[in-house]
Design an enzyme around this catalytic site. Structure first.
Site, short mmCIF file in Angstrom:
data_model
loop_
_atom_site.label_atom_id
_atom_site.label_comp_id
_atom_site.label_asym_id
_atom_site.label_seq_id
_atom_site.Cartn_x
_atom_site.Cartn_y
_atom_site.Cartn_z
N LYS A 13 88.08 32.92 94.86
CA LYS A 13 89.35 32.88 94.10
C LYS A 13 90.54 32.72 95.04
O LYS A 13 91.40 31.89 94.83
CB LYS A 13 89.55 34.18 93.30
CG LYS A 13 88.46 34.50 92.32
CD LYS A 13 88.76 35.76 91.53
CE LYS A 13 88.78 37.03 92.37
NZ LYS A 13 87.49 37.39 92.97
N ARG A 88 91.96 41.91 85.38
CA ARG A 88 90.60 42.28 85.76
C ARG A 88 89.94 43.15 84.71
O ARG A 88 88.79 43.53 84.88
CB ARG A 88 90.69 43.09 87.03
CG ARG A 88 90.13 42.40 88.23
CD ARG A 88 90.22 43.40 89.35
NE ARG A 88 89.36 43.06 90.41
CZ ARG A 88 89.73 42.33 91.45
NH1 ARG A 88 90.92 41.81 91.51
NH2 ARG A 88 88.87 42.12 92.41
N ARG A 127 83.02 37.10 105.91
CA ARG A 127 84.45 36.85 105.71
C ARG A 127 85.27 37.55 106.78
O ARG A 127 85.01 38.68 107.15
CB ARG A 127 84.90 37.35 104.34
CG ARG A 127 86.43 37.29 104.23
CD ARG A 127 86.93 37.40 102.84
NE ARG A 127 86.55 38.64 102.20
CZ ARG A 127 86.79 38.89 100.93
NH1 ARG A 127 87.39 37.98 100.18
NH2 ARG A 127 86.43 40.03 100.40
N ARG A 160 87.32 43.11 106.19
CA ARG A 160 87.98 44.03 105.24
C ARG A 160 87.14 45.30 105.06
O ARG A 160 85.92 45.23 105.02
CB ARG A 160 88.15 43.33 103.90
CG ARG A 160 89.56 42.86 103.65
CD ARG A 160 89.67 41.94 102.47
NE ARG A 160 89.15 42.48 101.23
CZ ARG A 160 89.20 41.82 100.07
NH1 ARG A 160 89.76 40.61 100.03
NH2 ARG A 160 88.72 42.34 98.97
N ARG A 171 81.29 46.70 93.95
CA ARG A 171 82.32 45.81 93.40
C ARG A 171 81.69 44.82 92.41
O ARG A 171 82.30 44.46 91.41
CB ARG A 171 83.04 45.07 94.53
CG ARG A 171 84.06 45.96 95.23
CD ARG A 171 84.44 45.42 96.59
NE ARG A 171 85.13 44.15 96.54
CZ ARG A 171 85.24 43.31 97.57
NH1 ARG A 171 84.68 43.63 98.74
NH2 ARG A 171 85.88 42.17 97.45
P1 AP5 Z 1 87.49 34.50 99.03
O1 AP5 Z 1 88.29 33.29 98.69
O2 AP5 Z 1 88.08 35.49 99.96
O3 AP5 Z 1 86.95 35.17 97.68
P2 AP5 Z 1 87.69 36.02 96.56
O4 AP5 Z 1 87.12 35.58 95.26
O5 AP5 Z 1 89.17 35.97 96.74
O6 AP5 Z 1 87.09 37.46 96.93
P3 AP5 Z 1 87.80 38.86 97.03
O7 AP5 Z 1 86.84 39.76 97.77
O8 AP5 Z 1 89.18 38.73 97.57
O9 AP5 Z 1 87.81 39.26 95.56
P4 AP5 Z 1 87.96 40.61 94.99
O10 AP5 Z 1 88.19 40.21 93.61
O11 AP5 Z 1 86.84 41.55 95.18
O12 AP5 Z 1 89.11 41.28 95.90
P5 AP5 Z 1 90.68 41.50 95.66
O13 AP5 Z 1 91.36 41.36 96.95
O14 AP5 Z 1 91.14 40.70 94.50
O15 AP5 Z 1 86.08 33.99 99.60
C1 AP5 Z 1 85.10 34.90 100.06
C2 AP5 Z 1 84.46 34.41 101.36
O16 AP5 Z 1 83.71 33.22 101.11
C3 AP5 Z 1 85.48 34.03 102.46
O17 AP5 Z 1 84.95 34.33 103.70
C4 AP5 Z 1 85.64 32.52 102.29
O18 AP5 Z 1 86.05 31.92 103.50
C5 AP5 Z 1 84.24 32.11 101.85
N1 AP5 Z 1 84.25 30.96 100.93
C6 AP5 Z 1 85.16 30.69 99.96
N2 AP5 Z 1 84.82 29.56 99.30
C7 AP5 Z 1 83.65 29.13 99.85
C8 AP5 Z 1 82.78 28.03 99.59
N3 AP5 Z 1 83.03 27.16 98.61
N4 AP5 Z 1 81.66 27.94 100.36
C9 AP5 Z 1 81.38 28.84 101.34
N5 AP5 Z 1 82.18 29.89 101.64
C10 AP5 Z 1 83.30 30.04 100.90
O19 AP5 Z 1 90.68 43.03 95.23
C11 AP5 Z 1 90.30 44.05 96.12
C12 AP5 Z 1 90.36 45.38 95.43
O20 AP5 Z 1 91.71 45.65 94.98
C13 AP5 Z 1 89.51 45.51 94.16
O21 AP5 Z 1 88.19 45.87 94.45
C14 AP5 Z 1 90.29 46.61 93.41
O22 AP5 Z 1 90.00 47.88 93.91
C15 AP5 Z 1 91.73 46.30 93.73
N6 AP5 Z 1 92.38 45.42 92.74
C16 AP5 Z 1 92.89 44.17 92.95
N7 AP5 Z 1 93.39 43.67 91.81
C17 AP5 Z 1 93.20 44.60 90.85
C18 AP5 Z 1 93.47 44.67 89.46
N8 AP5 Z 1 94.05 43.63 88.82
N9 AP5 Z 1 93.11 45.79 88.77
C19 AP5 Z 1 92.52 46.82 89.40
N10 AP5 Z 1 92.22 46.82 90.71
C20 AP5 Z 1 92.55 45.72 91.44
MG MG Z 2 90.64 37.40 97.30
#
Ligand code: AP5
Ligand code: MG
Length: 214
Positions: A13, A88, A127, A160, A171
């Site tokens: 994402k 979410r 990552r 991270r 997660r």
């Molecule tokens: P990446 O692009 O980093 O993936 P992502 O979908 O952004 O993954 P996140 O871990 O950031 O998602 P998340 O939803 O768990 O975390 P968030 O920060 O939102 O890609 C992942 C890896 O794959 C990278 O190394 C990338 O380089 C690689 N990659 C990408 N595309 C690729 C491809 N096509 N092929 C190969 N490799 C590829 O949230 C973190 C925490 O915050 C949550 O757990 C929660 O506690 C809290 N939080 C955030 N938002 C909310 C909310 N709205 N409500 C409640 N809690 C929340």
């Molecule tokens: Mg992300």
């Protein structure tokens, strides 16, 4: 163009949201990045959020809904934005719809980046995120030019805290239970678009551009 990115943790994402924001010149709003910036700056919000994030749990809705509702009212959001990691939960989606309705607008696209669970754990352990600008890389799939150093700003890269395999499994469970229902929610709203997130990063982006228009 008001866009939501849906998908499991690690689906890509953030990677795709950054590319969309660059191409269409709209802000990239990542609630995860907002929380991580608050943790880094030692704010009260950061301290609260960290206790949930480190366990792989969602931060309570009340800590995130007003934050996003205020953010999308800012001037730079007039032409649209890409929301990454929000909503979410169903209550978050309903709160967003209500806030947008009050502004006389609505979401145009909810893009679901589909990646099966098996691929996720592998991606997360590789990552690396930049402590300076938040850019993300993968040691195997999306490497930096110099190991451990961000291509964009030259700061160092870290793993991270919530990317440890046990936390990633938690997660994923939380995702299936609380976030996956949003796919139906946005399908009913007739804005859902699906892309195959297992493809190469550039091919995923091509599919997204086909949806959004060049
Ligand atoms: P990446 O692009 O980093 O993936 P992502 O979908 O952004 O993954 P996140 O871990 O950031 O998602 P998340 O939803 O768990 O975390 P968030 O920060 O939102 O890609 C992942 C890896 O794959 C990278 O190394 C990338 O380089 C690689 N990659 C990408 N595309 C690729 C491809 N096509 N092929 C190969 N490799 C590829 O949230 C973190 C925490 O915050 C949550 O757990 C929660 O506690 C809290 N939080 C955030 N938002 C909310 C909310 N709205 N409500 C409640 N809690 C929340
Ligand atoms: Mg992300």
């Amino acid at each position: 163009m008001k866009i939501i990115m849906l998908g499991a943790p690690g689906a890509g994402k953030g990677t795709q949201a950054k590319k969309i924001a660059d191409k269409y010149q709209i802000p990239h709003i990542s609630t995860g990045d907002i929380f991580r910036a608050n943790i880094k700056n030692g704010t009260e919000l950061g301290t609260k959020a960290k206790s949930y994030m480190d366990q792989g749990l969602l931060v309570p809705d009340e800590l995130v809904v007003d934050l996003v509702a205020d953010r999308v009212k800012q001037d730079d959001c007039t032409n649209g934005y890409v929301l990454d990691g929000f909503p979410r939960t169903i209550p978050q989606a309903e709160a967003l719809d209500k806030a947008l309705e009050g502004m006389g607008t609505k979401i145009d696209y909810a893009i679901n980046v589909e990646v099966p669970d098996e691929n996720i754990i592998n991606r997360m352990s590789g990552r690396r995120a930049c402590v300076g600008c938040g850019a993300t890389y993968h040691i195997k799939y999306i490497p930096t030019k110099v190991e451990g150093i961000c291509d964009v700003c030259g700061e160092k890269l870290i793993l991270r805290d919530d990317d440890k395999p046990e936390t990633v499994k938690k997660r994923l469970d939380v995702y299936h239970e609380q976030t996956q229902p949003l796919i139906d929610y946005y399908e009913k709203a007739a804005v859902l678009k699906e892309v195959d997130g297992t493809q190469d990063m550039e091919d995923v982006f091509k599919d997204i551009v086909n949806i959004l228009g060049a």
